[in-house]
Design a protein around this motif. Structure first.
Motif, PDB file in Angstrom:
ATOM      1  N   ARG A 108      10.212  22.615 -42.848  1.00  0.00           N
ATOM      2  CA  ARG A 108      10.513  21.720 -41.735  1.00  0.00           C
ATOM      3  C   ARG A 108      11.218  22.469 -40.597  1.00  0.00           C
ATOM      4  O   ARG A 108      11.796  21.849 -39.708  1.00  0.00           O
ATOM      5  N   GLU A 109      11.190  23.800 -40.640  1.00  0.00           N
ATOM      6  CA  GLU A 109      11.807  24.599 -39.591  1.00  0.00           C
ATOM      7  C   GLU A 109      10.950  24.573 -38.326  1.00  0.00           C
ATOM      8  O   GLU A 109       9.726  24.467 -38.394  1.00  0.00           O
ATOM      9  N   ARG A 110      11.591  24.682 -37.189  1.00  0.00           N
ATOM     10  CA  ARG A 110      10.856  24.689 -35.926  1.00  0.00           C
ATOM     11  C   ARG A 110       9.985  25.936 -35.794  1.00  0.00           C
ATOM     12  O   ARG A 110      10.372  27.015 -36.218  1.00  0.00           O
ATOM     13  N   ASP A 117       8.694  20.828 -34.159  1.00  0.00           N
ATOM     14  CA  ASP A 117       8.712  20.567 -35.593  1.00  0.00           C
ATOM     15  C   ASP A 117       7.298  20.687 -36.136  1.00  0.00           C
ATOM     16  O   ASP A 117       6.334  20.312 -35.446  1.00  0.00           O
ATOM     17  N   ASP A 134       3.480  27.171 -36.990  1.00  0.00           N
ATOM     18  CA  ASP A 134       2.699  25.986 -37.347  1.00  0.00           C
ATOM     19  C   ASP A 134       1.212  26.223 -37.089  1.00  0.00           C
ATOM     20  O   ASP A 134       0.810  27.220 -36.496  1.00  0.00           O
TER      21      ASP A 134
END
Length: 333
Positions: A108-110, A117, A134
């Motif tokens: 859940r880290e940026r 997110d 991501d």
């Protein structure tokens, strides 16, 4: 990236530059990379360790990179995954980082690329440092062509230039965060945010037809366009249509709206239904789905707030969503 000058694969929506197939009809602009045309209809995928089924519906929302996309998708246990994300392995080497990156569902880290997110399905993270990436940033093209500069713009991962003027985006003229990725021309010193270069919907095909069965509330088919002649008012928010729109395919119908507004209304109305269907499968999928439901509930509330901010008076359909209660995943005894 202008759709009028780009010839794109209708499978992965990336530019056609290698061996490809094309339609023999002169008026049909359909292209497929040889690789995309030969994809297996069913394959085993590492994500959820499940069979992935190829779907050529032409338009949906990718649950991993969180983008609306044209092209082909793989359906993996209820998730729609675009070809760009489906081709990514669970352990990768990335040229913007020195270590291997591992997929982590619970991450859940940026993201170090965009600062956002990662969403309900995790992200790639480094086992040796705090680097996180991501799916959205992972699928960014390494180089693009844009009318703002005569040269090719390259994706750049860090900025060592302290000159304040250099840190401004040359498209939106807003200051860039030097710690986040951007596109630049090394010759002209042009630089811009990735979203400013690519646009909000870079993987949607111009002119694609959307059926009333999917993604909009209008009774007829609608078509996606980058802009509207004369800048008419959006049916929902009432503002001038100066960006991407959907327009009724029937010549006698004057339905026209921002693509974002049309999708927003449909999403607000259908998220409670998606949550209910998910609850029915909660026992089957266990903790993993519980986390997804929690994130969907939060997203539903954000979208309802956004709809009201855009002008609740011009979004009458959104009021129907008030009858739904935001559902929380069942807590185990």
């Amino acid at each position: 990236m202008e759709e009028e000058t780009d010839r794109r694969c209708d499978g992965c929506m990336l530019p056609v530059s290698t061996l490809f197939y094309y339609c023999s009809e002169s008026e049909c602009h359909f292209y497929l990379h040889k690789h995309c045309a030969e994809l297996p209809r069913v394959k085993r995928h590492w994500f959820r360790q499940s069979p992935a089924n190829l779907d050529s519906r032409s338009f949906t929302y990718c649950d991993l990179c969180l983008r609306y996309c044209s092209g082909f998708f793989y359906e993996i246990r209820g998730l729609d995954v675009c070809l760009r994300c489906a081709e990514v392995r669970d352990v990768i080497e990335f040229q913007g980082h020195e270590h291997l990156l591992f997929y982590d569902f619970k991450c859940r880290e940026r993201c170090n690329g965009c600062g956002a997110d990662p969403g309900p399905y995790g992200a790639f993270r480094c086992g040796k440092c705090s680097f996180t990436l991501d799916f959205k940033c992972l699928s960014l093209p390494q180089s693009v062509v844009h009318k703002i500069d005569q040269h090719q713009l390259n994706l750049t991962y860090h900025d060592d230039n302290d000159y304040s003027k250099h840190l401004h985006c040359d498209i939106c003229e807003v200051k860039r965060d030097r710690s986040l990725w951007y596109y630049c021309c090394s010759i002209c010193d042009t630089s811009a945010h990735p979203d400013c270069i690519l646009g909000e919907f870079p993987f949607l095909k111009y002119g694609i037809t959307l059926s009333p069965r999917y993604w909009h509330t209008h009774r007829h088919d609608v078509q996606f366009h980058r802009k509207a002649e004369g800048y008419p008012n959006c049916l929902f928010c009432g503002q001038r249509c100066r960006r991407e729109i959907v327009k009724c395919a029937e010549s006698t119908c004057n339905y026209i709206a921002h693509f974002e507004c049309s999708i927003l209304v449909e999403t607000v109305l259908n998220l409670p239904i998606a949550l209910e269907k998910g609850r029915e499968r909660e026992e089957e999928l266990g903790e993993e789905l519980g986390e997804e439901l929690r994130m969907l509930g939060i997203e539903q509330e954000k979208l309802r707030i956004k709809a009201r901010e855009k002008g609740a008076k011009d979004l009458p359909e959104v009021e129907q969503a008030d009858s739904y209660q935001m559902m929380e995943p069942t807590q185990e005894e």
